[in-house]
Scaffold this motif. Structure first.
Motif, short mmCIF file in Angstrom:
data_model
loop_
_atom_site.label_atom_id
_atom_site.label_comp_id
_atom_site.label_asym_id
_atom_site.label_seq_id
_atom_site.Cartn_x
_atom_site.Cartn_y
_atom_site.Cartn_z
N SER C 83 -24.52 -7.02 15.53
CA SER C 83 -24.84 -6.75 14.12
C SER C 83 -25.34 -8.00 13.42
CB SER C 83 -23.60 -6.20 13.40
OG SER C 83 -22.55 -7.14 13.48
N PHE C 84 -24.83 -9.16 13.84
CA PHE C 84 -25.29 -10.38 13.19
C PHE C 84 -26.72 -10.73 13.60
CE2 PHE C 84 -21.20 -10.58 11.68
CZ PHE C 84 -20.28 -10.58 12.69
N ILE C 85 -27.00 -10.50 14.88
CA ILE C 85 -28.37 -10.75 15.34
C ILE C 85 -29.33 -9.83 14.60
CG2 ILE C 85 -29.90 -10.73 17.34
CD1 ILE C 85 -27.49 -11.30 19.08
N TYR C 86 -28.90 -8.57 14.48
CA TYR C 86 -29.72 -7.62 13.72
C TYR C 86 -29.95 -8.13 12.30
CZ TYR C 86 -30.73 -3.37 11.05
OH TYR C 86 -31.30 -2.46 10.20
N GLY C 87 -28.87 -8.55 11.67
CA GLY C 87 -28.97 -9.00 10.28
C GLY C 87 -29.91 -10.19 10.13
N ILE C 89 -32.41 -11.01 12.02
CA ILE C 89 -33.80 -10.59 12.21
C ILE C 89 -34.31 -9.80 11.00
CG2 ILE C 89 -35.34 -9.18 13.62
CD1 ILE C 89 -33.67 -9.91 16.01
N ILE C 90 -33.49 -8.88 10.54
CA ILE C 90 -33.93 -8.03 9.42
C ILE C 90 -34.19 -8.85 8.16
CG2 ILE C 90 -33.06 -6.37 7.74
CD1 ILE C 90 -34.22 -4.97 9.96
N THR C 91 -33.23 -9.69 7.81
CA THR C 91 -33.43 -10.47 6.57
C THR C 91 -34.62 -11.39 6.71
OG1 THR C 91 -31.78 -12.03 7.36
CG2 THR C 91 -31.05 -10.41 5.74
N ALA C 92 -34.81 -11.96 7.89
CA ALA C 92 -35.96 -12.84 8.07
C ALA C 92 -37.26 -12.06 7.93
CB ALA C 92 -35.90 -13.53 9.43
N ILE C 93 -37.31 -10.86 8.47
CA ILE C 93 -38.53 -10.06 8.36
C ILE C 93 -38.81 -9.71 6.91
CG2 ILE C 93 -39.58 -7.84 8.91
CD1 ILE C 93 -38.34 -7.97 11.62
N ILE C 94 -37.77 -9.30 6.20
CA ILE C 94 -37.97 -8.97 4.77
C ILE C 94 -38.51 -10.19 4.04
CG2 ILE C 94 -36.81 -8.35 2.63
CD1 ILE C 94 -34.80 -6.78 4.27
N ALA C 95 -37.92 -11.35 4.34
CA ALA C 95 -38.37 -12.57 3.66
C ALA C 95 -39.83 -12.86 3.97
CB ALA C 95 -37.49 -13.73 4.09
N ILE C 96 -40.21 -12.74 5.23
CA ILE C 96 -41.59 -13.04 5.63
C ILE C 96 -42.57 -12.08 4.97
CG2 ILE C 96 -43.17 -12.94 7.58
CD1 ILE C 96 -41.74 -15.44 7.58
N SER C 178 -26.75 -7.33 -0.50
CA SER C 178 -27.24 -6.51 0.61
C SER C 178 -28.26 -7.27 1.43
CB SER C 178 -27.89 -5.25 0.05
OG SER C 178 -28.95 -5.64 -0.82
N PHE C 179 -28.69 -6.63 2.53
CA PHE C 179 -29.75 -7.20 3.36
C PHE C 179 -30.96 -7.55 2.51
CE2 PHE C 179 -28.03 -6.80 7.47
CZ PHE C 179 -27.44 -5.56 7.63
N PHE C 180 -31.35 -6.59 1.67
CA PHE C 180 -32.60 -6.75 0.95
C PHE C 180 -32.53 -7.91 -0.03
CE2 PHE C 180 -36.67 -4.86 0.68
CZ PHE C 180 -37.15 -5.15 -0.58
N THR C 181 -31.38 -8.00 -0.72
CA THR C 181 -31.24 -9.11 -1.67
C THR C 181 -31.32 -10.44 -0.93
OG1 THR C 181 -29.81 -7.68 -2.97
CG2 THR C 181 -29.81 -10.02 -3.51
N ALA C 182 -30.63 -10.51 0.20
CA ALA C 182 -30.69 -11.74 0.98
C ALA C 182 -32.14 -12.03 1.37
CB ALA C 182 -29.82 -11.62 2.23
N ILE C 264 -24.74 -2.43 11.65
CA ILE C 264 -26.16 -2.25 11.93
C ILE C 264 -26.57 -0.96 11.25
CG2 ILE C 264 -27.92 -1.88 13.66
CD1 ILE C 264 -26.44 -3.53 15.56
N THR C 265 -27.46 -1.06 10.29
CA THR C 265 -27.86 0.13 9.57
C THR C 265 -29.28 -0.05 9.08
OG1 THR C 265 -27.51 1.35 7.53
CG2 THR C 265 -26.73 -0.90 7.56
N PRO C 266 -30.03 1.05 9.01
CA PRO C 266 -31.36 0.92 8.44
C PRO C 266 -31.34 0.80 6.92
CG PRO C 266 -30.97 3.18 9.06
CD PRO C 266 -29.78 2.40 9.52
N HIS C 267 -30.19 1.03 6.32
CA HIS C 267 -30.10 0.96 4.87
C HIS C 267 -30.24 -0.49 4.41
CE1 HIS C 267 -28.22 5.07 4.79
NE2 HIS C 267 -29.03 5.11 3.76
N LEU C 268 -31.41 -0.81 3.92
CA LEU C 268 -31.66 -2.19 3.53
C LEU C 268 -30.92 -2.56 2.26
CD1 LEU C 268 -35.45 -2.45 4.34
CD2 LEU C 268 -33.51 -3.18 5.71
N PHE C 269 -30.59 -1.55 1.45
CA PHE C 269 -29.91 -1.86 0.21
C PHE C 269 -28.40 -1.88 0.40
CE2 PHE C 269 -33.72 -2.19 -1.66
CZ PHE C 269 -34.30 -1.12 -2.33
#
Lengths: 297, 303, 326
Positions: C83-87, C89-96, C178-182, C264-269
């Motif tokens: 879950s941390f690896i997922y997080g 990657i996801i936050t980095a992608i959102i940021a990029i 959340s993921f998205f805020t990060a 691990i969830t697709p819910h970005l918020f």
């Protein structure tokens, strides 16, 4: 003035339609990009200043801390954190700047185009991308486990973060020093060490200092490397060489998660102090560059 | 070498009517001194300047340039380094606009209209008045895309039309036979001479009225230079050409008229300002220069 | 400082040359010192790898390949870190995704649109953005930004609830932390570095190429697409990768705003976690295998960021070299 040239009616006016529109949209988007950056910057600065200004006072900066759940925020101070930041950052600078300058001297004056210099230069750039928390884990493993928490350990961690930054910025400055300066000195019979220390470094000193100041600004604001090296506490620890201590960013971090508004307010005050320190260092770097850099990019 | 036969069919007016009024270029050996009957008339004036000065900020780079460029002629700008000939050339297609602080005092007229007038767009100007640079600068794209770049930005997207235009232009630049089988290859892979002809083809593809050339052969070997000089003679009947050159022999080989520039040194500020010294038919400039500075230069006494 | 004096080539060997006494610095000593300082970089990198891996060894040995499962429960001695690896990657992608268009836009603004005199204030603004410490972003993020954006998330969540793809990404449950805020905060933080590197890359496009495009009657956008972009796209990719590496390693701001939920969830918020954040938040209380696990997550993070940085620097260096060689 006629914009129709010649008898054939050549039109010299701007092309209409999609070409002009798309060009304007592109320019608009570029400006929008900049605006999108100003907004969060302004928002953050405004909030920090607004919330922190009411907290800041001489007493705040130099007083002893109180438990987080005590109100109002004006009571109690941040002196341990301020002291910690000053001491730890100063120590880190003492480690990183001389070693960084020497490393850059190696790259530029001795290493030349050799494979080792290329490797060191490359890995130095890569090292700037190592997460700061990994540096903290590193120093934890190699030092804290054997010698305990201390400001010194925190300084090592920050120093490791600063080292590649200082190397790179110093290297760039050394590159700008014209070779004719070195050759003139060699022609007088000086050794390489003497040339470097007495001619090259002084010529680049403005840029070197400026780069070092920026590295210090970055280090002063770092929290993660200090988490497992200084172990945030609340009492002042003037002995930076042993025993856990605290720093401004550490204090902000621990206060930010407290539910008490008193603690949060103190966090804003500390944040304003920290930002002020970083800004001052950045402005100092600019002044040094403007006034003392003989050779700039 | 043959003249390229076909006219490209576009919806832009071409400058054909004026062609008949200009005398055919004669081989240099048979050139006769100025005969009033052969002077081009005012409607053949492509460019006209009247005592213009060009500034970079407050620095006056060129002063007092008065000349007319005529239809379907090759005009050469010659002179020592720093005399402003490139500056004047770039003024003719408003490329100096790209340099902050550059401005022109005085009127530059293109076919009767003021080139720096209020409503005039530099983009439209540059479409009509093309430029080839000293160092060949093909885009990092395929040969085809290099030539098609100009037509594409002017709205031509029909593949067949583009193919036609690309072939026309490459033929016009005497490059077609060498590259017709590798149009997809990168333009960066060509030799110096080929790359320069590619840049010429690229310029021809937008169907300009005038082609300005800034020392186009200075980066090329003699053989490539010769091919470009031949090319210039070939395309002269369709375009008006102004060329800046350091090479006096080149000026005598290709140009109909020559403008000689020199440098005025301002002793107090140690600055150099370019000035147009003499302008006339090439044969006259080289064989019977009126100004002593011209004479010094063309006889090699001054560099 | 050592008193080793190098033999003066002009003097016969063995003689006391008059210059010898006046050299306080040992030339060779200095050279060795410089070399040692340079080598320090390599030494530190190697030591990081060795010591952290050593400390994490008990995690690797007890969990084995299970470290890559989504099974994080310290109380039950479960330490799967997926879950941390997922997080991360996801936050980095959102940021990029958010930072790159903005950064490239500003870089183009600075190199192509704005005259030099006006570029300095813009660069100052970018520098200001860069100097704000991570912890201040985090403080502002959790106390000001997250509560504010939570309302926006809630609105969006209501609107897209039930919609096939959008619903699972942006639907409820929504949370300010959340993921998205990060990801957003990370985007703010990596913009300066991507901008300044992109700007360096774009500035290496030879002016003569740009003039060539303008000379054909191109508008600025057409010139950028024809001359600037083909030259600089490689370098910009490198700059983006560097931003990616930075986003993955950024710790404190993320630790404060990501919500601290190992899922691990697709819910970005929704609240989440990432590698750097879990280490920061939980290392203090950890011991034994738990601590080794966190250390091991640090090792993974180190390896990932080193790889990304090596690739990125190689690309950027190569595109810079192309200019110098031209």
């Amino acid at each position: 003035m006629a914009v129709i040239a010649g008898q054939q009616g050549i039109d010299l006016r701007e092309p209409k339609g999609w070409r002009r529109t798309s060009n304007r949209i592109a320019t608009f988007l570029m400006v929008l990009a900049f605006v999108l950056v100003i907004i969060p910057l302004g928002f953050v600065l405004f909030t920090v200043i607004a919330k922190g200004a009411s907290i800041i006072s001489w007493q705040f900066l130099t007083g002893q801390p109180i438990p987080p759940n005590v109100e109002p925020a004006g009571v109690g101070g941040l002196w341990p954190a301020v002291l910690g930041t000053i001491e730890i950052t100063a120590l880190a600078t003492l480690f990183a700047v001389p070693l960084g300058i020497l490393g850059a001297v190696y790259l530029n004056e001795y290493g030349g185009r050799g494979w080792l210099a290329a490797l060191i230069g490359f890995m130095s750039d890569v090292m700037t991308g190592v997460p700061s928390i990994v540096m903290g884990l590193f120093i934890f493993s190699i030092w804290v486990l054997h010698f305990g928490y201390s400001g010194l350990a925190g300084a090592f961690a920050l120093g490791c973060l600063m080292l590649p930054v200082v190397i790179r910025s110093t290297d760039e400055m050394l590159k700008l020093v014209p070779n004719s300066l070195r050759e003139g000195s060699y022609a007088l019979g000086a050794t390489k060490a003497r040339v470097t220390v007495t001619v090259v470094l002084p010529a680049a000193i403005g840029g070197i200092v400026s780069g070092a100041l920026l590295a210090v600004a970055r280090a002063a604001g770092e929290t993660a490397p200090l988490l497992f090296t200084i172990l945030t506490v609340t009492t002042a620890n003037p002995n930076v060489f042993s025993g856990p201590t605290t720093s401004l960013p550490s204090q902000i971090f621990s206060n930010a998660t407290q539910p008490y508004t008193g603690a949060q307010d103190r966090a804003w005050g500390a944040a304003l102090t920290l930002i002020a320190i970083c800004f001052i260092l950045m402005i100092a770097a600019r002044i040094v560059t403007a006034r003392f850099s003989r050779y700039s990019r | 070498m043959e003249q390229p036969e076909q006219e490209t069919v576009t919806n832009l007016p071409r400058t054909e009517t004026a062609t008949q009024e200009v005398p055919m270029p004669e081989p240099a050996a048979l050139r006769r001194p100025d005969a009033a009957a052969q002077e081009p008339g005012p409607e053949d004036r492509v460019f006209e300047t009247d005592k213009i000065s060009i500034y970079y900020g407050s620095f006056r780079a060129v002063t007092d340039v008065t000349l007319s460029i005529y239809q379907n002629e090759i005009t050469a700008f010659i002179g020592p380094s720093g005399c402003g000939k490139t500056t004047v050339l770039r003024t003719l297609n408003r490329m100096n606009d790209l340099i902050p602080g550059a401005h022109v005092e005085g009127d530059v007229r293109y076919r009767g209209a003021s080139l720096y007038g209020k409503d005039v767009s530099p983009i439209a100007v540059r479409r009509r008045i093309g430029m080839v640079f000293q160092k060949p600068n093909p885009f990092p794209k395929s040969i085809y895309d290099n030539v098609a770049y100009g037509p594409r930005i002017n709205g031509e997207h029909n593949k067949k039309k583009l193919d036609e235009i690309v072939e026309q232009s490459l033929r016009g630049a005497a490059l077609w036979d060498e590259v017709k089988d590798r149009l997809g290859k990168s333009g960066l892979g060509l030799s110096g001479g080929q790359a320069q002809r590619l840049c010429i083809a690229r310029t021809l593809a937008v169907e300009p009225d005038v082609v300005l050339m800034d020392e186009p052969c200075s980066a090329l070997d003699p053989i490539a230079t010769g091919r470009i000089e031949d090319l210039m003679q070939e395309i002269k009947s369709k375009y008006t050409i102004v060329i800046v050159t350091h090479n006096m022999q080149q000026a005598t080989r290709v140009s109909d008229r020559t403008a000689f520039y020199s440098v005025l040194v301002n002793p107090e500020s140690d600055t150099r300002t370019g000035v147009l010294v003499e302008y006339g038919r090439t044969q006259q400039i080289f064989e019977d220069p009126h100004d002593s500075r011209t004479q010094s230069y063309v006889t090699g006494r001054m560099g | 400082m050592s008193t080793v004096t190098q033999a003066d080539p002009a003097a016969p060997a063995g003689s006391a040359h008059p210059l010898d006494q006046r050299r306080p610095l040992g030339d060779r000593g200095f050279a060795i010192l410089a070399l040692a300082s340079g080598l320090l970089v390599l030494v530190i990198l190697v030591l990081i790898a060795i010591t952290t891996t050593q400390q994490a060894s008990s995690w690797f040995t007890t969990e084995g390949w299970k470290i890559f499962t989504n099974n994080w429960d310290p109380a039950a001695n479960q330490f799967g870190a997926l879950s941390f690896i997922y997080g991360t990657i996801i936050t980095a992608i959102i940021a990029i995704v958010m930072a790159v268009p903005v950064s490239v836009g500003i870089a183009l603004l600075l190199t192509e649109v704005v005259p030099y005199r006006w570029s300095r204030p813009i660069v100052y603004v970018i520098d200001l953005l860069a100097v704000i410490p991570s912890v201040v972003w985090g403080l502002w993020g959790i106390l000001v930004f997250a509560p504010w954006i939570q309302h926006i998330y809630a609105h969006i969540g209501n609107v897209v609830q039930g919609v096939p793809v959008l619903g699972s990404l942006f639907g409820p449950p929504t949370s300010g932390a959340s993921f998205f805020t990060a990801g957003i905060i990370l985007a703010f933080m990596i913009t300066p570095i991507v901008t300044s590197l992109s700007r360096e890359v774009i500035a290496t496009v030879p002016a003569i190429d740009k003039e060539g495009a303008y000379a054909l009657g191109a508008t600025r956008l057409e010139m950028i697409r024809g001359a600037v972009w083909p030259h600089s796209q490689g370098g910009v990719v490198g700059a983006v990768l560097l931003g990616l590496g930075r986003a993955m390693g950024e710790t404190i701001a993320v630790a404060l705003v990501i919500g601290s939920a190992a899922v691990i969830t697709p819910h970005l918020f929704a609240p989440g976690y990432n590698m750097a954040a879990v280490i920061a938040n939980q290392f203090g209380e950890a011991s034994g295998v738990f601590r080794a696990a966190l250390m091991g997550i640090g090792v993974l993070l180190f390896v990932i960021t080193i790889i990304v940085n090596i690739v990125a620097r190689t690309i950027v260096d190569r595109s810079a070299r192309r200019k110098r060689g031209a």
